[in-house]
Motif scaffolding. Structure first.
Motif, PDB file in Angstrom:
ATOM      1  N   HIS A 163       0.864  -0.937  -0.027  1.00 53.42           N
ATOM      2  CA  HIS A 163      -0.028  -0.191  -0.033  1.00 53.42           C
ATOM      3  C   HIS A 163       0.848   1.299   0.089  1.00 53.42           C
ATOM      4  CE1 HIS A 163      -3.615  -2.137   0.282  1.00 53.42           C
ATOM      5  NE2 HIS A 163      -3.445  -2.761   1.729  1.00 53.42           N
ATOM      6  N   ASP A 164       0.600   2.260  -0.740  1.00 53.67           N
ATOM      7  CA  ASP A 164       1.163   3.567  -0.893  1.00 53.67           C
ATOM      8  C   ASP A 164       0.492   4.476   0.133  1.00 53.67           C
ATOM      9  OD1 ASP A 164       2.530   5.758  -1.344  1.00 53.67           O
ATOM     10  OD2 ASP A 164       2.131   5.757  -3.478  1.00 53.67           O
ATOM     11  N   TYR A 165       1.128   4.525   1.530  1.00 51.32           N
ATOM     12  CA  TYR A 165       0.217   5.275   2.684  1.00 51.32           C
ATOM     13  C   TYR A 165       0.630   6.756   2.361  1.00 51.32           C
ATOM     14  CZ  TYR A 165      -0.433   0.990   4.638  1.00 51.32           C
ATOM     15  OH  TYR A 165      -1.281  -0.492   5.123  1.00 51.32           O
ATOM     16  N   ASP A 166       1.729   7.181   1.563  1.00 52.58           N
ATOM     17  CA  ASP A 166       2.093   8.507   1.407  1.00 52.58           C
ATOM     18  C   ASP A 166       1.063   9.155   0.524  1.00 52.58           C
ATOM     19  OD1 ASP A 166       4.486   8.258   2.795  1.00 52.58           O
ATOM     20  OD2 ASP A 166       5.559   7.664   1.381  1.00 52.58           O
ATOM     21  N   ASP A 167       0.204   8.389  -0.257  1.00 53.02           N
ATOM     22  CA  ASP A 167      -0.718   8.902  -1.106  1.00 53.02           C
ATOM     23  C   ASP A 167      -2.078   9.408  -0.163  1.00 53.02           C
ATOM     24  OD1 ASP A 167      -2.247   9.898  -3.068  1.00 53.02           O
ATOM     25  OD2 ASP A 167      -1.647   8.523  -4.578  1.00 53.02           O
ATOM     26  N   LEU A 168      -2.209  10.349   0.101  1.00 52.97           N
ATOM     27  CA  LEU A 168      -3.482  10.406   0.860  1.00 52.97           C
ATOM     28  C   LEU A 168      -4.927  10.264   0.130  1.00 52.97           C
ATOM     29  CD1 LEU A 168      -2.980  13.878   2.701  1.00 52.97           C
ATOM     30  CD2 LEU A 168      -2.644  11.501   3.430  1.00 52.97           C
ATOM     31  N   PHE A 169      -4.854  10.638  -1.328  1.00 51.68           N
ATOM     32  CA  PHE A 169      -5.869  10.233  -2.333  1.00 51.68           C
ATOM     33  C   PHE A 169      -6.132   8.551  -2.197  1.00 51.68           C
ATOM     34  CE2 PHE A 169      -7.943   9.270  -6.372  1.00 51.68           C
ATOM     35  CZ  PHE A 169      -9.179  10.051  -6.091  1.00 51.68           C
ATOM     36  N   TYR A 170      -4.967   7.995  -2.283  1.00 63.03           N
ATOM     37  CA  TYR A 170      -5.080   6.596  -2.486  1.00 63.03           C
ATOM     38  C   TYR A 170      -5.552   5.938  -1.181  1.00 63.03           C
ATOM     39  CZ  TYR A 170      -3.184   1.574  -2.561  1.00 63.03           C
ATOM     40  OH  TYR A 170      -3.116   0.366  -2.542  1.00 63.03           O
ATOM     41  N   VAL A 171      -5.122   6.644  -0.264  1.00 65.21           N
ATOM     42  CA  VAL A 171      -5.574   6.080   1.293  1.00 65.21           C
ATOM     43  C   VAL A 171      -7.095   6.187   1.381  1.00 65.21           C
ATOM     44  CG1 VAL A 171      -5.382   6.354   3.622  1.00 65.21           C
ATOM     45  CG2 VAL A 171      -3.221   6.351   2.215  1.00 65.21           C
ATOM     46  N   ARG A 172      -7.619   7.505   1.113  1.00 68.47           N
ATOM     47  CA  ARG A 172      -8.930   7.756   1.298  1.00 68.47           C
ATOM     48  C   ARG A 172      -9.798   6.900   0.217  1.00 68.47           C
ATOM     49  NH1 ARG A 172     -12.020  13.433   1.789  1.00 68.47           N
ATOM     50  NH2 ARG A 172     -11.321  13.004   3.945  1.00 68.47           N
ATOM     51  N   LYS A 173      -9.311   6.597  -0.811  1.00 70.12           N
ATOM     52  CA  LYS A 173      -9.997   5.792  -2.033  1.00 70.12           C
ATOM     53  C   LYS A 173     -10.131   4.379  -1.503  1.00 70.12           C
ATOM     54  CE  LYS A 173     -10.475   5.189  -6.601  1.00 70.12           C
ATOM     55  NZ  LYS A 173      -9.982   5.454  -8.301  1.00 70.12           N
ATOM     56  N   TYR A 174      -9.050   3.896  -0.979  1.00 66.27           N
ATOM     57  CA  TYR A 174      -9.161   2.446  -0.867  1.00 66.27           C
ATOM     58  C   TYR A 174      -9.161   1.897   0.520  1.00 66.27           C
ATOM     59  CZ  TYR A 174      -8.263   2.216  -5.688  1.00 66.27           C
ATOM     60  OH  TYR A 174      -8.135   2.402  -7.191  1.00 66.27           O
ATOM     61  N   LEU A 175      -8.495   2.685   1.411  1.00 64.96           N
ATOM     62  CA  LEU A 175      -8.065   2.205   2.872  1.00 64.96           C
ATOM     63  C   LEU A 175      -9.106   2.792   3.817  1.00 64.96           C
ATOM     64  CD1 LEU A 175      -4.290   2.134   2.541  1.00 64.96           C
ATOM     65  CD2 LEU A 175      -5.968   0.519   2.016  1.00 64.96           C
ATOM     66  N   GLU A 176      -9.159   4.265   3.733  1.00 69.70           N
ATOM     67  CA  GLU A 176      -9.948   4.786   4.731  1.00 69.70           C
ATOM     68  C   GLU A 176     -11.053   5.573   4.102  1.00 69.70           C
ATOM     69  OE1 GLU A 176     -10.193   4.449   8.042  1.00 69.70           O
ATOM     70  OE2 GLU A 176      -8.431   3.036   8.052  1.00 69.70           O
ATOM     71  N   PRO A 177     -12.040   5.239   3.679  1.00 72.64           N
ATOM     72  CA  PRO A 177     -13.064   6.083   2.865  1.00 72.64           C
ATOM     73  C   PRO A 177     -13.552   7.228   3.953  1.00 72.64           C
ATOM     74  CG  PRO A 177     -13.487   3.710   2.645  1.00 72.64           C
ATOM     75  CD  PRO A 177     -12.457   3.876   3.645  1.00 72.64           C
ATOM     76  N   ALA A 178     -13.896   8.183   3.368  1.00 64.80           N
ATOM     77  CA  ALA A 178     -14.466   9.538   3.952  1.00 64.80           C
ATOM     78  C   ALA A 178     -15.684   8.928   4.703  1.00 64.80           C
ATOM     79  CB  ALA A 178     -14.633  10.669   2.997  1.00 64.80           C
ATOM     80  N   LYS A 179     -15.809   9.588   5.738  1.00 63.22           N
ATOM     81  CA  LYS A 179     -17.189   9.354   6.703  1.00 63.22           C
ATOM     82  C   LYS A 179     -18.341  10.362   5.959  1.00 63.22           C
ATOM     83  CE  LYS A 179     -15.741  10.422  10.800  1.00 63.22           C
ATOM     84  NZ  LYS A 179     -15.940  10.684  12.308  1.00 63.22           N
TER      85      LYS A 179
END
Length: 351
Positions: free
Chosen positions: A39-55
């Motif tokens: 996982h590319d944790y430095d990419d906030l958009f990647y994290v928001r899209k796949y790992l931690e979706p927005a509430k």
């Protein structure tokens, strides 16, 4: 088919094979991914899209309504006294604002204050409810009439704000901007200047954006739309409310009108934060994909030359009927969210 002239090809995704994630260009470090976790944790958009979706999802506002017994925060008399009803000249209007207009008085559009009051009440209740759930806000108003009010009420509500100039890439190129901010803080510490303001303390994507005048703040709104941040704000008769989730039709050229709207929103945010402090809301561990980020049309809508396709008329009867059924474009069905690792996915071709 043969292609003549200059040709530009654009891919909808950087992932050519779903089972092989690729490091995004937004990554701040060019290191090799460990084999046990890619996982590319430095990419906030990647994290928001796949790992931690927005509430707080943009599409969730389509069918959202405030309770009928909710307290109204504004009256028609307050709106009239602040001059909220005056729009721009009728020669400078945007036809998409027609549904919010009441009349044309001597070449000046007049807003329907009933809709303005209703949308302001909805916006205040929404931001209060979101603040009670721990949402992060950003307030944007860079036009001369709004700068003082934005700075004042953003500081009162203790939210991020931008009152002078919205630098392109604050959201879409967040890691690079964050590095510059950290360097600035380091220089300030060396010079013992600890004044913090605006977006200096914003360490992650905002959850909700509040703005003044869509025409003036079109750049930040487009960046918020890219990552699916709901937008709430003031729209004048020459604005485009297409990507605004809760538009408040009002006069954006009058400081008293701006002061009234921002004061009501600021009070709602402060009330929601007090509710959050006294009665903490239990964290909901159920995660869901954000269908807006998965939409194929959310960015291509801006650059598409012709949106009327023949199949729309064949299936839906007309382009207008298609837009009624799909106001946000083609959004594919999204599977339920589940935590996974890329290494657990086996490509059938390599079995």
């Amino acid at each position: 088919q043969q292609l003549h002239g200059r040709v530009q090809m654009q891919f909808a995704s950087q992932h050519f094979v779903d089972a092989i994630p690729m490091a995004s260009a937004m990554s701040s470090t060019r290191r090799e991914m460990p084999q046990n976790m890619r996982h590319d944790y430095d990419d906030l958009f990647y994290v928001r899209k796949y790992l931690e979706p927005a509430k707080f999802k943009k599409l969730a506002l389509g069918n959202w309504e405030m309770p009928e017994n909710a307290t109204r925060v504004v009256t028609l008399q307050e709106l009239v006294e602040a001059g909220v009803q005056y729009g721009h000249k009728s020669s400078q209007w945007n036809p998409k604002m027609l549904k919010y207009l009441y009349a044309d008085n001597a070449g000046t559009h007049i807003f329907d204050l009933v809709q303005t009051a209703a949308n302001l009440n909805r916006a205040c209740y929404y931001v209060m409810e979101a603040a009670a759930k721990g949402a992060n806000f950003i307030m944007i108003g860079t036009k001369e009439q709004a700068r003082e009010q934005v700075s004042k009420y953003a500081q009162e509500a203790d939210v991020h704000y931008c009152d002078l100039r919205f630098v392109g890439g604050v959201v879409s190129n967040f890691p690079v901007i964050r590095q510059s901010v950290e360097l600035m803080l380091q220089l300030r510490e060396e010079k013992q200047q600890n004044e913090d303001s605006g977006i200096v303390n914003m360490t992650s994507y905002p959850d909700i954006c509040i703005f003044v005048d869509e025409a003036k703040e079109r750049l930040p709104i487009s960046e918020m739309t890219r990552i699916g941040v709901p937008c709430v704000g003031m729209v004048d008769s020459n604005n485009d409310p297409t990507f605004i989730d809760i538009p408040i039709p009002s006069n954006t050229s009058n400081s008293r009108s701006i002061e009234l709207i921002l004061r009501k929103l600021s009070e709602a945010i402060k009330k929601g934060k007090m509710m959050n402090a006294h009665q903490p809301v239990a964290e909901d561990n159920v995660k869901e994909w954000d269908p807006w980020i998965m939409s194929r049309d959310r960015i291509r809508y801006m650059r598409r030359r012709s949106k009327r396709q023949g199949w729309m008329k064949g299936i839906y009867g007309s382009y207008e009927n298609y837009k009624k059924c799909h106001p946000w474009g083609n959004i594919p069905t999204v599977a339920p969210f589940h935590d996974f690792k890329w290494n657990d996915i086996i490509d059938p071709a390599h079995r």
